[in-house]
Write an enzyme that holds these catalytic residues in place. Structure first.
Site, PDB file in Angstrom:
ATOM      1  N   PHE A  66       0.879  -1.181   0.000  1.00 19.90           N
ATOM      2  CA  PHE A  66       0.000   0.000   0.000  1.00 19.90           C
ATOM      3  C   PHE A  66       0.902   1.212   0.000  1.00 19.90           C
ATOM      4  O   PHE A  66       1.747   1.350   0.887  1.00 19.90           O
ATOM      5  CB  PHE A  66      -0.866   0.059   1.270  1.00 19.90           C
ATOM      6  N   GLU A  67       0.729   2.090  -0.961  1.00 21.44           N
ATOM      7  CA  GLU A  67       1.334   3.411  -0.794  1.00 21.44           C
ATOM      8  C   GLU A  67       0.574   4.430  -1.626  1.00 21.44           C
ATOM      9  O   GLU A  67       0.085   4.121  -2.710  1.00 21.44           O
ATOM     10  CB  GLU A  67       2.857   3.436  -1.074  1.00 21.44           C
TER      11      GLU A  67
END
Ligand SMILES: Nc1nc2c(ncn2[C@@H]2O[C@H](COP(=O)(O)OP(=O)(O)OP(=O)(O)O)[C@@H](O)[C@H]2O)c(=O)[nH]1
Ligand SMILES: *[C@@H]1O[C@H](CO)[C@@H](O)[C@H](O)[C@H]1NC(C)=O
Ligand SMILES: *[C@@H]1O[C@H](CO)[C@@H](O)[C@H](O)[C@H]1NC(C)=O
Ligand SMILES: [Mg+2]
Length: 381
Positions: free
Chosen positions: A279-280
């Site tokens: 996740f980013e």
């Protein structure tokens, strides 16, 4: 009389019994502490992370789109044709929880051409534009200046030692691509922010706000939901290589940076903490900028993507924490997210606001003993 056999059975029973008692008390301990965190000290701890302010939320709960602007942003995924079921599972959730309101465009990348079947199943999910891109050969494959004999010996040894993905060459190509190339793909040139999504992840809550606009308006560079330590065997010389870079390029290191997240002794050693990069939401221009590009080149030339198994998570995290001031990092409290085997589950008012379906008492990684969030928190204490 105690025969050797009876003695052995007795020992086994005692050991198993002790094990059972210890594991039960550990469970009780961890659920008790997570509950006490919600009720007491832990609450204060989590509340100190800023929530996304009201102006980034849409006021209506009836699906009406009321925000009148959008960020310069895209949702990006790297995948293989064979990942299709996990891809649609993730993207359907991105649509339902968030993007059907916003219609941010998607970019899906692969080192091989996507099959028509893959493109059809993805395109069906959304009214937003979807672009499918092929990764240039040089951005993916092991460079010729890597000594393949040395690299293959490492893969063999790591496979023998059961290092996760330690025997895999494609995994190494993927880590290097994510570390230094994805943001240079031509399909991403027109965007400033991206949200990285992986196949088979879970989003637990409605996102009634635009995280991209929040990042853009507040000049944030990098955001995350889960932080944890990397496996030591995969990064044996990474920190040494980073230190050489810091010594050679002191002017590129940001004043007021996030070194305190990465090191417990002022930079001497790496505590292996990193933001979990599956996740980013982050700034493509930051990766494309001079500081990060020179940092990546330095790491790439050292060869550790192939002579060890450097992951894009520690590489991104060290880059973001050293080359940007710490105020430009952000923890998204309100995004309920799972990538096996860990999850972040929003608590209290945010849990309710997002109508989350995860369990914030029993499964929330934030202050789990293995979490690096406390090391992030101390940057701001
Ligand atoms: N095109 C392409 N994508 C890949 C390849 N290997 C991994 N990926 C993608 O890269 C991302 C990370 O790979 P994962 O297999 O999820 O690696 P991980 O998250 O470290 O580990 P697990 O999810 O636990 O397997 C995912 O988006 C994958 O779809 C590959 O050889 N080719
Ligand atoms: C949705 O809610 C908003 C704010 O409460 C209201 O102004 C709008 O008319 C509603 N739209 C529909 C379609 O009900
Ligand atoms: C979006 O950002 C990219 C990268 O900074 C930039 O080249 C492009 O002009 C921007 N687009 C708009 C519409 O501002
Ligand atoms: Mg994954």
């Amino acid at each position: 009389m105690i025969t050797p056999w009876r003695y052995l059975i007795l020992v086994v029973v005692v050991v198993l019994g002790l094990h059972l008692i210890l594991s039960v008390s550990h469970e009780a301990y961890s659920s008790a502490t997570s509950i006490s965190r919600l009720l007491g000290t832990g609450k204060a701890k989590t509340q100190k992370h800023d929530a996304v302010p009201d102006q980034y939320h849409w006021p209506a709960d009836n699906g009406t789109f009321v925000l009148d602007r959008r960020a310069n942003a895209t949702i990006v995924m790297l995948a293989r044709n064979g990942d299709i079921n996990g891809v649609v599972k993730s993207l359907k959730q991105v649509e339902d929880r968030f993007n059907k309101r916003f219609r941010y465009p998607y970019v899906i990348l692969n080192d091989e051409p996507f099959l028509d079947h893959f493109k059809e199943r993805v395109s069906k999910l959304t009214d937003a534009t979807v672009e499918f891109g092929l990764i240039p050969r040089d951005h993916w494959h092991q460079p010729e200046w890597i000594d393949e004999e040395k690299a293959s010996k490492v893969r063999e040894t790591m496979a023998k030692n059961n290092v996760i993905y330690g025997g895999s060459l494609p995994y190494r190509n993927m880590c290097r691509f994510n570390s230094g190339f994805f943001f240079r793909h031509e399909l991403l040139a027109k965007y400033k922010y991206y949200w990285r999504v992986e196949p088979d992840v879970t989003f637990f809550c409605d996102l009634n706000f635009d995280p991209f606009l929040f990042m853009q308006d507040n000049d944030k560079v990098y955001s995350f939901t889960i932080a944890l330590p990397e496996y030591g065997e995969t990064i044996e010389t990474l920190w040494q290589t980073v230190r050489e870079f810091m010594e050679k390029n002191p002017d590129l290191i940001a004043p007021n940076n996030g070194l305190g997240f990465l090191s417990d002794d002022g930079g001497l050693t790496y505590n292996r903490c990193h933001f979990w990069s599956n996740f980013e939401i982050a700034d493509l221009d930051f990766w494309r900028g001079e500081a990060y590009m020179r940092y990546f080149e330095h790491l790439d030339k050292a060869g550790g993507f192939y002579y060890e198994r450097w992951g894009d998570a520690p590489v991104h995290s060290i880059g973001a924490a050293l080359l940007a001031p710490k105020e430009k990092l952000h923890f998204f409290r309100e995004i309920g997210y799972r990538h096996e085997p860990f999850q972040h589950c929003p608590i209290s008012d945010l849990h309710k606001q997002g109508k989350c379906w995860c369990d914030p008492l029993l499964d929330n990684f934030d202050y789990h003993w293995y979490s690096c969030l406390p090391k992030y928190d101390r940057l701001f204490e």
